[in-house]
Design an enzyme around this catalytic site. Structure first.
Site, short mmCIF file in Angstrom:
data_model
loop_
_atom_site.label_atom_id
_atom_site.label_comp_id
_atom_site.label_asym_id
_atom_site.label_seq_id
_atom_site.Cartn_x
_atom_site.Cartn_y
_atom_site.Cartn_z
CG HIS A 1 -1.72 1.27 1.37
ND1 HIS A 1 -1.45 2.24 2.31
CD2 HIS A 1 -2.77 1.72 0.64
CE1 HIS A 1 -2.32 3.24 2.16
NE2 HIS A 1 -3.13 2.95 1.17
CB SER A 2 0.74 4.27 0.33
OG SER A 2 0.92 5.65 0.15
CE1 TYR A 3 9.26 3.72 1.34
CE2 TYR A 3 8.25 2.42 3.12
CZ TYR A 3 9.37 2.83 2.41
OH TYR A 3 10.62 2.35 2.76
N GLY B 1 4.36 0.08 -2.00
CA GLY B 1 4.52 -0.34 -3.39
C GLY B 1 5.96 -0.29 -3.85
#
Lengths: 235, 235, 235
Positions: free
Chosen positions: A68-70, A72
């Site tokens: 999720h988010s960072y 990734g």
């Protein structure tokens, strides 16, 4: 079980720690998945990649690796080095980096400016003001939930946002499946620099799964997000 | 009640009068809100701004100020002059103007051409042909509802579409919350000049709420729109 | 029945034959429509246009003419030649051609390259590899359904993708209603060259109907697609 990719490994983003996945974890567990929440050290991007890599080694079967988010960027780094245990990468409104990019390379300049200022005032750690986070990150929650979720967030070492990932292979070329879960009311990134398709298309052939919700759906609607992750991760 | 912004003030758009909000009004009322429908005079943009301003002064508490379509220009003008009674602005597929803009500055040239022609034939008042309105404005209704809703529309003084708003402050800088409700099948504006994000992003930090429906959801699905307005307006 | 356009004529796309519509057919039939599935010869675009034209002549009333994918070119050609029996055109994530265009003119270059290679190896017929079709065309199905649906696909004569349509009139000018059904997780075309609004806007005034689903919703969710077609086709 005969499912060849029954293990789900969940990698958190910035500010939130692994406990953010608790709601999603419970639902996937109940649905028969072997689920691991990774609690990364967040001391550096390389440390997070190494830590997540070890979590995969301990999984009971081939892995659906979710970031999720960072997170990734973390799962991209892991997949670049270790494809034989990974069945599929699932990006949940997550950054999809090119070789040599860091998180700050994929966000609008005003975010970099904000992070710079906050980090200067907080010994190199970053955080988001509640006012921004409430309207742009968890816009689908009521105020009570927004406040209780915000109370779980932590200062995040800024170094992880400026560390650049090294990728030997283009992600599109990796011999693993790729899926992108797009939470449609996620306006954490502005619409002129969106998660999808700007970042998702870097995966080459990928499976798109969408659901209604904000950037913090694991807080505001974990059941719907768990369903989306299951649809994104299945064979 | 302890809710600090329990008053909802509803500002209508062009062609429709305040009675268009009746369905939404009933639902918000039942849910405990103090709701006011503003019936603007539509004699000029300045008259509408002044009239809406007075309606806010009469509300029992701080106000969630909701504008639809043309009504977005009205609430923008009101908020520029009167922020102390306004808790949050809610734009429902509404125009978000820059200083000095009128409605005609934010629609495609073929609409301006159509309005010019209709106004010339109707003593300075504009209307939409049913054929266009049925497919592009209320595409989610059946024919019977489309016809009965169309029968409620009125010729609208064209002057309000060409009057330019004066804003002393950029809307993004106003010290009130801002939300944008995007009805996703609204094709009243073409996709190359959409409501969201083209106009919504002018609000700076804003909360996005989306729902399925057309430009005239207060006719075709007032319950769903009322829910979206409540989510957009809450603290 | 008094419905002036109670006949629905369903035109399939590439690879799939008319039986792909079976699920949608059953539901529309149950809902009281007179439904015809056209099984085009796919020997050439002109043959398909001529065959579909004859199917319309046999319908019991004015026709809601529905085309999927490649079928959008077919129904455009039919409507250009025969508007008096057609009440409304319904494009379901279908190609909307300009005069002189073929399917290959509306897809990204890498698809043309893939088709060229496959056709060279298959005596002028094209097909999609399962890996691509599963993630980009039927991303909303589970593996079992994806496999059973794929087993129903056929090699498609490539000539139909390179034959250019002749249109005497711009589609926007045709005196019939136009609707576009956009299945929102359809990533058969890349987001930089999407179905909607890139192709839908060629219809001029059109009614937009959207639903969640992939390019192959007639396999993965025929009930929801049938509902969308009914809403797109009604007066």
């Amino acid at each position: 079980m005969s499912n060849t990719a029954n293990s789900v490994v969940l990698v958190h983003g910035g500010f939130v720690d692994g406990s953010g996945w608790d709601g999603v974890y419970q639902i996937l567990k109940k649905d028969g998945y072997d689920v691991t929440i990774v609690q990364n050290p967040t001391t550096s991007l390389a440390d997070d990649v190494a830590f997540t890599k070890r979590a995969i080694a301990e999984a009971k079967s081939d892995v659906i690796l979710v970031g999720h988010s960072y997170g990734g960027i973390v799962i991209s780094g892991v997949a670049d080095r270790l494809t034989d245990r990974i069945k599929r990468l699932v990006y949940v409104n997550a950054f999809v980096p090119l070789d040599g990019q860091c998180l700050n390379d994929m966000v609008p300049p005003h975010f970099v400016g904000l992070f710079d200022a906050v980090a200067a005032a907080n010994k190199g750690a970053v955080m988001l003001p509640f006012e921004i986070w409430r309207d742009a990150f968890i816009n689908d929650a009521d105020l009570e939930l927004a406040k209780s979720a915000f109370a779980k967030l932590n200062l995040h070492p800024y170094k992880t946002f400026t560390d650049k990932i090294t990728l030997k292979h283009a992600l599109a070329e990796l011999p693993v499946g790729k899926s992108y879960v797009n939470c449609r009311q996620d306006i954490a990134l502005p619409h002129s620099m969106p998660w999808h398709p700007r970042l998702s298309e870097r995966l080459g052939l990928f499976r798109l799964v969408e659901c209604d919700g904000s950037h913090e759906m694991f807080f505001s609607n974990p059941a719907r997000l768990a369903q989306a992750i299951a649809e994104a991760g299945r064979d």
